[in-house]
Motif scaffolding. Structure first.
Motif, PDB file in Angstrom:
ATOM      1  N   ALA A 140     -61.123   9.177  20.259  1.00  0.00           N
ATOM      2  CA  ALA A 140     -60.815   7.783  19.935  1.00  0.00           C
ATOM      3  C   ALA A 140     -62.085   6.982  19.679  1.00  0.00           C
ATOM      4  N   GLY A 141     -62.109   6.285  18.537  1.00  0.00           N
ATOM      5  CA  GLY A 141     -63.258   5.466  18.203  1.00  0.00           C
ATOM      6  C   GLY A 141     -64.417   6.206  17.580  1.00  0.00           C
ATOM      7  N   ASP A 142     -64.295   7.511  17.386  1.00  0.00           N
ATOM      8  CA  ASP A 142     -65.378   8.314  16.807  1.00  0.00           C
ATOM      9  C   ASP A 142     -64.818   9.213  15.702  1.00  0.00           C
ATOM     10  N   PRO A 143     -64.448   8.636  14.555  1.00  0.00           N
ATOM     11  CA  PRO A 143     -63.833   9.425  13.478  1.00  0.00           C
ATOM     12  C   PRO A 143     -64.706  10.572  12.978  1.00  0.00           C
ATOM     13  N   GLY A 144     -66.020  10.384  12.988  1.00  0.00           N
ATOM     14  CA  GLY A 144     -66.906  11.451  12.527  1.00  0.00           C
ATOM     15  C   GLY A 144     -66.789  12.695  13.381  1.00  0.00           C
ATOM     16  N   GLN A 145     -66.802  12.518  14.700  1.00  0.00           N
ATOM     17  CA  GLN A 145     -66.646  13.660  15.597  1.00  0.00           C
ATOM     18  C   GLN A 145     -65.244  14.234  15.500  1.00  0.00           C
ATOM     19  N   ALA A 146     -64.245  13.366  15.323  1.00  0.00           N
ATOM     20  CA  ALA A 146     -62.863  13.833  15.163  1.00  0.00           C
ATOM     21  C   ALA A 146     -62.742  14.728  13.937  1.00  0.00           C
ATOM     22  N   ILE A 177     -56.157   4.502  16.557  1.00  0.00           N
ATOM     23  CA  ILE A 177     -55.853   4.291  17.973  1.00  0.00           C
ATOM     24  C   ILE A 177     -56.723   3.211  18.606  1.00  0.00           C
ATOM     25  N   THR A 178     -57.704   2.701  17.853  1.00  0.00           N
ATOM     26  CA  THR A 178     -58.580   1.660  18.395  1.00  0.00           C
ATOM     27  C   THR A 178     -57.938   0.279  18.250  1.00  0.00           C
ATOM     28  N   PRO A 179     -58.271  -0.667  19.120  1.00  0.00           N
ATOM     29  CA  PRO A 179     -57.578  -1.961  19.154  1.00  0.00           C
ATOM     30  C   PRO A 179     -57.675  -2.777  17.876  1.00  0.00           C
ATOM     31  N   ASP A 180     -58.802  -2.695  17.162  1.00  0.00           N
ATOM     32  CA  ASP A 180     -58.997  -3.528  15.977  1.00  0.00           C
ATOM     33  C   ASP A 180     -58.673  -2.791  14.683  1.00  0.00           C
ATOM     34  N   ALA A 181     -58.018  -1.644  14.765  1.00  0.00           N
ATOM     35  CA  ALA A 181     -57.714  -0.853  13.574  1.00  0.00           C
ATOM     36  C   ALA A 181     -56.670  -1.553  12.708  1.00  0.00           C
ATOM     37  N   THR A 182     -56.799  -1.366  11.406  1.00  0.00           N
ATOM     38  CA  THR A 182     -55.829  -1.852  10.435  1.00  0.00           C
ATOM     39  C   THR A 182     -55.485  -0.714   9.487  1.00  0.00           C
ATOM     40  N   ILE A 183     -54.457  -0.929   8.677  1.00  0.00           N
ATOM     41  CA  ILE A 183     -54.137   0.079   7.665  1.00  0.00           C
ATOM     42  C   ILE A 183     -55.339   0.296   6.756  1.00  0.00           C
TER      43      ILE A 183
END
Length: 364
Positions: A140-146, A177-183
């Motif tokens: 969560a919060g680390d798309p690069g590692q994901a 999954i992060t609080p400030d995420a948008t489409i």
């Protein structure tokens, strides 16, 4: 739910399961056939699968593989490699719950093939694409590692650029999954955390979103211009594709389609699931991916309560089989994944402290 993060994690898991179970009865159907039979399908129906229980609300191999991966993550208290995932599959996988590609991979693993290379030459199947979402959750919060972890796990069951499309889903969930995420931030993240064919496919799909005013118009564009015709490897016959007699289960189709539907429906999780399923073709895969991302964005609280309760109830036997625990379900797995995120947080803090010492800097 006691925290917003738990709400989003549960939304990802249960949203994906609902899309899977809702789409299973019409897998392989065209949108036109679904409309002729149901108008709009938004209730669980009975369906056929090789294993015995296919009552309304029962999940398919898409969700089963996802829960096996969830189990590998929680039993190892964090991010996993193909080695740990292979251990779970060898010990727990019920071959009757998965498709032929996963059966083949299980046989490879049982024969001693290196899990890191088991996906070489695999059918371009999308089961691990639908299953990869917990890799995004734990990152969560680390798309690069994901993305990196998703690509590594995908390589166990997929080959070529299909691995990249799977990894892109993991990156999208890590952002969603992060609080400030948008489409918009999810789409931008998935384009950034992708490569080659996958990035181009998503870009084309989002161009269709700009052209379409309704989901029907969007689907018409997909059916006319975007269908993945490269698989299955049968003699090409356009009419058979048009009639739904054959269809592609390729990740390169379902990922962009799910993302486009998410965008046009403006993230309304219930509508996203319904429209994903009613797209047709590999309907359970589109439904489960769309439901997973929308559920992560909006949370389980936004999902229809009757869907959630029915899906939890109808899959109790699967969780008993998977975990040996009659109290296990999608909600309890979400809670366990949040605990894993805490472990990841603590490990990150320890590393930050070590790097500070290494750099000779003092914390102020």
């Amino acid at each position: 739910m006691t925290t917003e993060l738990e709400n989003r994690v549960y939304g990802c898991l249960i949203g994906g399961a609902i899309g899977d179970a809702l789409g299973a009865p019409v897998e392989g159907w065209t949108r036109q056939r679904i409309q002729a039979e149901y108008g709009t399908l938004e209730e669980f129906k009975q369906y056929y699968m090789p294993y015995s229980k296919t009552d309304p609300g029962t999940v398919t191999s898409d969700t089963a593989m996802r829960q096996y991966l969830c189990l590998a993550i929680v039993e190892n208290d964090g991010r996993v490699t193909p080695t740990e995932f292979a251990d779970v599959l060898r010990d727990r996988l019920n071959p009757d719950r998965v498709w032929i590609n996963e059966e083949i991979v299980l046989k490879k693993l049982s024969a001693g093939i290196d899990p890191w290379m088991a996906g070489r030459g695999s059918v371009p199947d999308n089961k691990i694409t639908s299953a990869i979402t917990p890799v995004g959750i734990v990152n969560a919060g680390d798309p690069g590692q994901a993305y990196q972890d998703g690509f590594t796990i995908a390589s166990m069951l997929q080959d070529n650029h299909y691995r990249h499309a799977t990894a892109t889903i993991a990156a999208g969930v890590a952002e969603a999954i992060t609080p400030d995420a948008t489409i918009e931030s999810v789409v931008a993240t998935m384009i950034e955390q992708s490569t080659g064919v996958t990035a181009r496919a998503i870009d084309i799909a989002m161009g269709y979103v700009e052209q379409a005013e309704t989901v029907d118009e969007l689907v018409d564009l997909f059916y006319d211009q975007f269908l993945d015709w490269r698989w299955p490897a049968v003699q090409w016959d356009r009419q058979k594709y048009a009639n739904g007699e054959v269809y592609s289960a390729s990740t390169l189709e379902i990922v962009p389609v799910a993302l486009a539907i998410l965008s046009l429906c403006e993230g309304d999780v219930n509508r996203v699931i319904v429209e994903g399923v009613n797209y047709g073709r590999d309907s359970d895969a589109v439904g489960t991916l769309a439901g997973s991302i929308a559920g992560a964005l909006r949370g389980a609280d936004r999902i229809r309560s009757e869907w959630k309760s029915a899906c939890e109830e109808m899959n109790e036997d699967f969780f008993v089989e998977l975990e040996g625990n009659p109290d296990a379900d999608f909600r309890s797995m979400a809670e366990r994944l949040v605990t894993v995120i805490r472990c990841e947080r603590d490990e990150a803090a320890d590393r930050a402290e070590r790097l500070t010492e290494l750099l000779g800097e003092s914390e102020e």
